[in-house]
Structures are given as C-alpha cells and as structure tokens.
Design a protein around this motif. Structure first.
Motif, PDB file in Angstrom:
ATOM      1  N   HIS A 183      68.391  85.979  40.212  1.00 56.05           N
ATOM      2  CA  HIS A 183      67.975  84.900  41.114  1.00 56.05           C
ATOM      3  C   HIS A 183      68.129  85.320  42.571  1.00 56.05           C
ATOM      4  CE1 HIS A 183      67.983  81.022  43.189  1.00 56.05           C
ATOM      5  NE2 HIS A 183      69.236  81.225  43.554  1.00 56.05           N
ATOM      6  N   LYS A 184      69.252  85.913  42.912  1.00 63.43           N
ATOM      7  CA  LYS A 184      69.466  86.353  44.292  1.00 63.43           C
ATOM      8  C   LYS A 184      68.523  87.492  44.659  1.00 63.43           C
ATOM      9  CE  LYS A 184      74.216  84.936  45.239  1.00 63.43           C
ATOM     10  NZ  LYS A 184      75.547  85.369  45.696  1.00 63.43           N
ATOM     11  N   ALA A 185      68.408  88.464  43.769  1.00 64.28           N
ATOM     12  CA  ALA A 185      67.548  89.610  44.055  1.00 64.28           C
ATOM     13  C   ALA A 185      66.098  89.180  44.239  1.00 64.28           C
ATOM     14  CB  ALA A 185      67.663  90.636  42.925  1.00 64.28           C
ATOM     15  N   ALA A 186      65.619  88.269  43.392  1.00 67.44           N
ATOM     16  CA  ALA A 186      64.232  87.820  43.481  1.00 67.44           C
ATOM     17  C   ALA A 186      63.973  87.075  44.781  1.00 67.44           C
ATOM     18  CB  ALA A 186      63.895  86.929  42.281  1.00 67.44           C
ATOM     19  N   ASN A 187      64.921  86.253  45.220  1.00 64.68           N
ATOM     20  CA  ASN A 187      64.713  85.504  46.458  1.00 64.68           C
ATOM     21  C   ASN A 187      64.796  86.403  47.687  1.00 64.68           C
ATOM     22  OD1 ASN A 187      64.381  82.381  46.347  1.00 64.68           O
ATOM     23  ND2 ASN A 187      65.767  82.868  44.657  1.00 64.68           N
ATOM     24  N   LEU A 188      65.636  87.428  47.648  1.00 67.67           N
ATOM     25  CA  LEU A 188      65.655  88.383  48.752  1.00 67.67           C
ATOM     26  C   LEU A 188      64.324  89.132  48.839  1.00 67.67           C
ATOM     27  CD1 LEU A 188      69.279  89.835  48.447  1.00 67.67           C
ATOM     28  CD2 LEU A 188      68.395  88.377  50.276  1.00 67.67           C
ATOM     29  N   GLU A 189      63.797  89.548  47.698  1.00 66.45           N
ATOM     30  CA  GLU A 189      62.495  90.212  47.681  1.00 66.45           C
ATOM     31  C   GLU A 189      61.422  89.282  48.245  1.00 66.45           C
ATOM     32  OE1 GLU A 189      61.468  93.211  46.800  1.00 66.45           O
ATOM     33  OE2 GLU A 189      63.373  94.055  46.121  1.00 66.45           O
ATOM     34  N   ARG A 190      61.512  88.018  47.892  1.00 66.88           N
ATOM     35  CA  ARG A 190      60.522  87.054  48.360  1.00 66.88           C
ATOM     36  C   ARG A 190      60.612  86.873  49.875  1.00 66.88           C
ATOM     37  NH1 ARG A 190      59.185  81.168  45.670  1.00 66.88           N
ATOM     38  NH2 ARG A 190      57.824  80.387  47.334  1.00 66.88           N
ATOM     39  N   LEU A 191      61.820  86.780  50.407  1.00 64.59           N
ATOM     40  CA  LEU A 191      61.983  86.637  51.854  1.00 64.59           C
ATOM     41  C   LEU A 191      61.437  87.858  52.592  1.00 64.59           C
ATOM     42  CD1 LEU A 191      65.568  85.075  51.982  1.00 64.59           C
ATOM     43  CD2 LEU A 191      63.434  83.939  52.639  1.00 64.59           C
ATOM     44  N   ALA A 192      61.666  89.036  52.026  1.00 68.93           N
ATOM     45  CA  ALA A 192      61.150  90.256  52.661  1.00 68.93           C
ATOM     46  C   ALA A 192      59.624  90.257  52.688  1.00 68.93           C
ATOM     47  CB  ALA A 192      61.667  91.483  51.920  1.00 68.93           C
ATOM     48  N   GLU A 193      59.013  89.727  51.645  1.00 64.25           N
ATOM     49  CA  GLU A 193      57.554  89.673  51.590  1.00 64.25           C
ATOM     50  C   GLU A 193      57.006  88.595  52.526  1.00 64.25           C
ATOM     51  OE1 GLU A 193      54.007  88.786  48.304  1.00 64.25           O
ATOM     52  OE2 GLU A 193      56.059  89.216  47.653  1.00 64.25           O
ATOM     53  N   GLU A 194      57.693  87.444  52.572  1.00 61.08           N
ATOM     54  CA  GLU A 194      57.212  86.338  53.387  1.00 61.08           C
ATOM     55  C   GLU A 194      57.401  86.583  54.878  1.00 61.08           C
ATOM     56  OE1 GLU A 194      57.988  82.620  50.290  1.00 61.08           O
ATOM     57  OE2 GLU A 194      59.613  83.355  51.545  1.00 61.08           O
ATOM     58  N   PHE A 195      58.473  87.297  55.228  1.00 59.97           N
ATOM     59  CA  PHE A 195      58.782  87.542  56.635  1.00 59.97           C
ATOM     60  C   PHE A 195      59.010  89.045  56.852  1.00 59.97           C
ATOM     61  CE2 PHE A 195      60.503  83.304  55.535  1.00 59.97           C
ATOM     62  CZ  PHE A 195      59.692  82.519  56.361  1.00 59.97           C
ATOM     63  N   PRO A 196      57.950  89.826  56.828  1.00 59.54           N
ATOM     64  CA  PRO A 196      58.099  91.286  56.905  1.00 59.54           C
ATOM     65  C   PRO A 196      58.664  91.773  58.235  1.00 59.54           C
ATOM     66  CG  PRO A 196      55.788  90.645  57.077  1.00 59.54           C
ATOM     67  CD  PRO A 196      56.542  89.422  56.687  1.00 59.54           C
ATOM     68  N   ASP A 197      58.603  90.970  59.284  1.00 60.46           N
ATOM     69  CA  ASP A 197      59.111  91.390  60.593  1.00 60.46           C
ATOM     70  C   ASP A 197      60.543  90.926  60.865  1.00 60.46           C
ATOM     71  OD1 ASP A 197      56.666  92.607  61.226  1.00 60.46           O
ATOM     72  OD2 ASP A 197      55.826  90.703  61.925  1.00 60.46           O
ATOM     73  N   VAL A 198      61.146  90.213  59.916  1.00 63.51           N
ATOM     74  CA  VAL A 198      62.507  89.690  60.101  1.00 63.51           C
ATOM     75  C   VAL A 198      63.513  90.628  59.450  1.00 63.51           C
ATOM     76  CG1 VAL A 198      64.089  87.794  59.563  1.00 63.51           C
ATOM     77  CG2 VAL A 198      61.733  87.292  60.251  1.00 63.51           C
ATOM     78  N   SER A 199      64.585  90.928  60.182  1.00 67.22           N
ATOM     79  CA  SER A 199      65.726  91.661  59.630  1.00 67.22           C
ATOM     80  C   SER A 199      66.844  90.663  59.374  1.00 67.22           C
ATOM     81  CB  SER A 199      66.199  92.739  60.610  1.00 67.22           C
ATOM     82  OG  SER A 199      65.239  93.768  60.729  1.00 67.22           O
ATOM     83  N   TRP A 200      67.387  90.689  58.170  1.00 69.55           N
ATOM     84  CA  TRP A 200      68.341  89.671  57.740  1.00 69.55           C
ATOM     85  C   TRP A 200      69.771  90.180  57.794  1.00 69.55           C
ATOM     86  CZ3 TRP A 200      66.369  84.890  56.662  1.00 69.55           C
ATOM     87  CH2 TRP A 200      64.975  84.823  56.465  1.00 69.55           C
ATOM     88  N   LEU A 201      70.662  89.347  58.287  1.00 69.66           N
ATOM     89  CA  LEU A 201      72.093  89.583  58.139  1.00 69.66           C
ATOM     90  C   LEU A 201      72.494  88.966  56.805  1.00 69.66           C
ATOM     91  CD1 LEU A 201      74.986  90.293  58.971  1.00 69.66           C
ATOM     92  CD2 LEU A 201      75.056  88.151  60.265  1.00 69.66           C
TER      93      LEU A 201
END
Length: 346
Positions: A250-268
């Motif tokens: 669940h966590k891994a899938a949502n992180l992948e989704r955030l990376a796809e949805e916001f390709p220019d955002v770097s996450w802490l």
C-alpha cells in the motif's frame, strides 16, 4: 509453491472475501431495518492542474455522543469498527459547482480522480449518498511551480501506537479513548515548520491503518496542531488473492503514484524504524532518486521498540545520494534536517 496448492489457497481467500461481503450485506439489512441510513466519511484529498483525488467511505455509523463543545465524547476505538461499509454505493461529489456520480468499491471506499479546474491551495468539496445531507471535506491542489512535498507515516511517527505488536495494537485500536492517544513529541512542530518554510507544499499522511480510523485520525491531527494534509489509508480484510492487504505494498504503490502524478516534486519521506518504512523508502529512493528530497527516520526508544515487537533493520545509507537522517523525536529530526541544509535556521 505447487500450482494446485496455490489455487487451493486462492480459493480459500476468495471464499473468505465472499463471506465478508455477505456479512456486511446482512449487517446493512439489519441497520436499515432499524431506520439507519448511509452517510459518507469524507477525507482530505489532493490534486493538481485539472484534477483532484477524492477520498471517502460510505458507511452506516452508530450514533455517537458529543460534548458541549461539539467534540465526540469518550470515543473508544472499537466504535470505529462498528460502522457498516456499504459496497458499490453511488456517491454524488460536488466540486466547484460541478456534479459527479461515482461508485464506491466493495468495501465502500471512494478513491477516484475527477476533473476540476481549481487554483492551487485548499478547496472545499462535498460528498453525499442516497440524497442524504452533503458531507464536506477539502482537497489540496498542488501548484505547477511547487517542487517540495512531505509524506509522513502515522503509527509511531506522529501517533504513539506500537502498532506491530498484535495484542497491544488491538488495545490501542479498540479500547483506548481517542482523546488519550499521544502524539510523538516534537513531530507536530517539525511538520508545521516544514510546511511554513515551503508555502504551497503538499502534506500527505500515508498509513497502513484501516479507513475505519480515518475520522479519528483526522480529529487527532487537528487536535494536536499537525498541518492539514491528505490522508491515505487502506482497507483491511481479504482480497481476491490475499488473506489481508499488504501495508508495505500500500505504501509503495502510493509513493509510486505520487511520483507519477507530481514528477517535478521532491518528497521528504518521514517514518520510523518500528515497521518497514526504511525498506519502503530505500526502494523508492533507488527507483526515483529525483523524487526524494530526503528521508527522516524516527528511532523508537528501547521500551517502545519492545512494545512494538522490535526494530526493523535499517540499511546503511552513508553512500546514498539522498540525505538520510534519524532521531528520537521531532526535535532531533529537525536538528538533523537543519544540519543537512534541508530546513532553515531560526
């Protein structure tokens, strides 16, 4: 595993999933005979240019007492699990004057992306079911110029739960009054500081907890002055091929989704060493290094680690291109992040 054995196990899980659905259908019939009707537990979501991710769950909930100030009075965790999920319910979503009809999944969960032309920042939307009263929640729209975001675990990162140990987790989840739940020291200050230093940055609370605790979690975050953010939980119970859903997946899938949805955002990425956050974040940073600004891992105390069933192995990140910091609480993590140049000095 032999193919026939795997097929038998899949059949067992499918049987359990069907049994769960029949149980919920029976409980729904009983609740409706008592005159109870469904409502939507709506949760904070997020979005980008032209779209929003809408989150909620359709439930028949038992009546709950409120005190004079409007707060829920003496809310034990088990009450959250008495609600009856209404599978495949039709939900009306109203966004900025537009009306959308969506269908909940088998567990009553609404998790869908809808078109919306909204300016960056917080916006109120409404959800309703069966012509009932609309329930309002908010979505945070991320601006095109935003380059920083925060993903934060919940259990033992912002809220003391000792989740991995089954009996203690059951006590904390089902028996403890929600007002007695304690925040991890300094974490609300850390997150508020990060949100203040990065105006427009999205905050996402990503947890392996069940959607049942969603309302309790939202109230907890507000009560303890954590910055507002989207809440991403999961649905416990059997699926077509598993006895229980995987929290790690669940966590891994949502992180992948955030990376796809916001390709220019770097996450802490913020988590703790009591579960699998380090492994999940390591894998994500390896596959999406440009999507990770840094990783901050909260170390459980010795007593907390015992209650939580021990610590997970933390990888050696000394050679990583992504900054990794650790500390015992929010204040220590803030200090480590300052030393790494990831937050400003007061």
């Amino acid at each position: 595993m032999p193919e026939n054995t795997a097929a038998i196990r899949r059949a067992d899980v499918l049987w359990l999933a069907r049994l769960e659905y029949r149980l919920h259908a029976w409980r729904e019939r009983r609740a409706r005979r008592r005159g109870l009707t469904p409502t939507v537990a709506a949760f904070p979501g997020y979005g980008g240019a032209g779209w929003v991710r809408v989150l909620g769950r359709v439930l028949i909930t038992p009546p709950a007492r409120r005190d004079a100030g409007g707060e829920y009075a003496s809310v034990r965790g088990w009450r959250s699990f008495l609600s009856v999920p209404i599978g495949f319910a039709q939900v009306t979503v109203r966004i900025d004057g537009g009306v959308h009809e969506v269908v909940a999944d088998r567990g009553g969960v609404v998790d869908t992306v809808l078109p919306a032309d909204l300016a960056p920042g917080w916006h109120t939307i409404a959800m309703s079911v069966e012509d009932g009263e609309p329930v309002e929640t908010r979505v945070f729209v991320v601006g095109d110029d935003v380059r920083f975001g925060i993903v934060c675990d919940v259990d033992d990162t912002v809220m003391v739960t000792a989740l991995p140990r089954p009996l203690l987790a059951a006590w904390n989840s089902f028996v403890v009054d929600e007002h007695a739940r304690q925040p991890v020291p300094g974490m609300s200050v850390l997150l508020e500081r990060l949100a203040r230093e990065h105006p427009g940055a999205p905050v996402v609370y990503l947890s392996t907890g069940a959607w049942n605790i969603g309302p309790t979690l939202v109230r907890f975050l507000s009560r303890h002055l954590f910055p507002a953010g989207a809440v991403l939980l999961t649905d416990w119970g059997p699926t077509h091929d598993r006895w229980f859903r995987s929290g790690t997946a669940h966590k891994a899938a949502n992180l992948e989704r955030l990376a796809e949805e916001f390709p220019d955002v770097s996450w802490l990425l913020i988590g703790d060493d009591g579960q699998h956050d380090d492994a999940v974040y390591t894998a994500f940073a390896g596959s999406h290094p440009d999507s990770v600004a840094a990783v901050a891992i909260r170390r459980l105390s010795s007593a907390q680690a015992v209650l939580a069933g021990g610590r997970t192995t933390v990888n050696d990140h000394s050679a990583s291109a992504v900054p990794w910091v650790s500390g015992d609480d929010g204040a220590a993590l803030l200090e480590r992040l300052e030393e790494a140049g990831l937050t400003g000095q007061d």
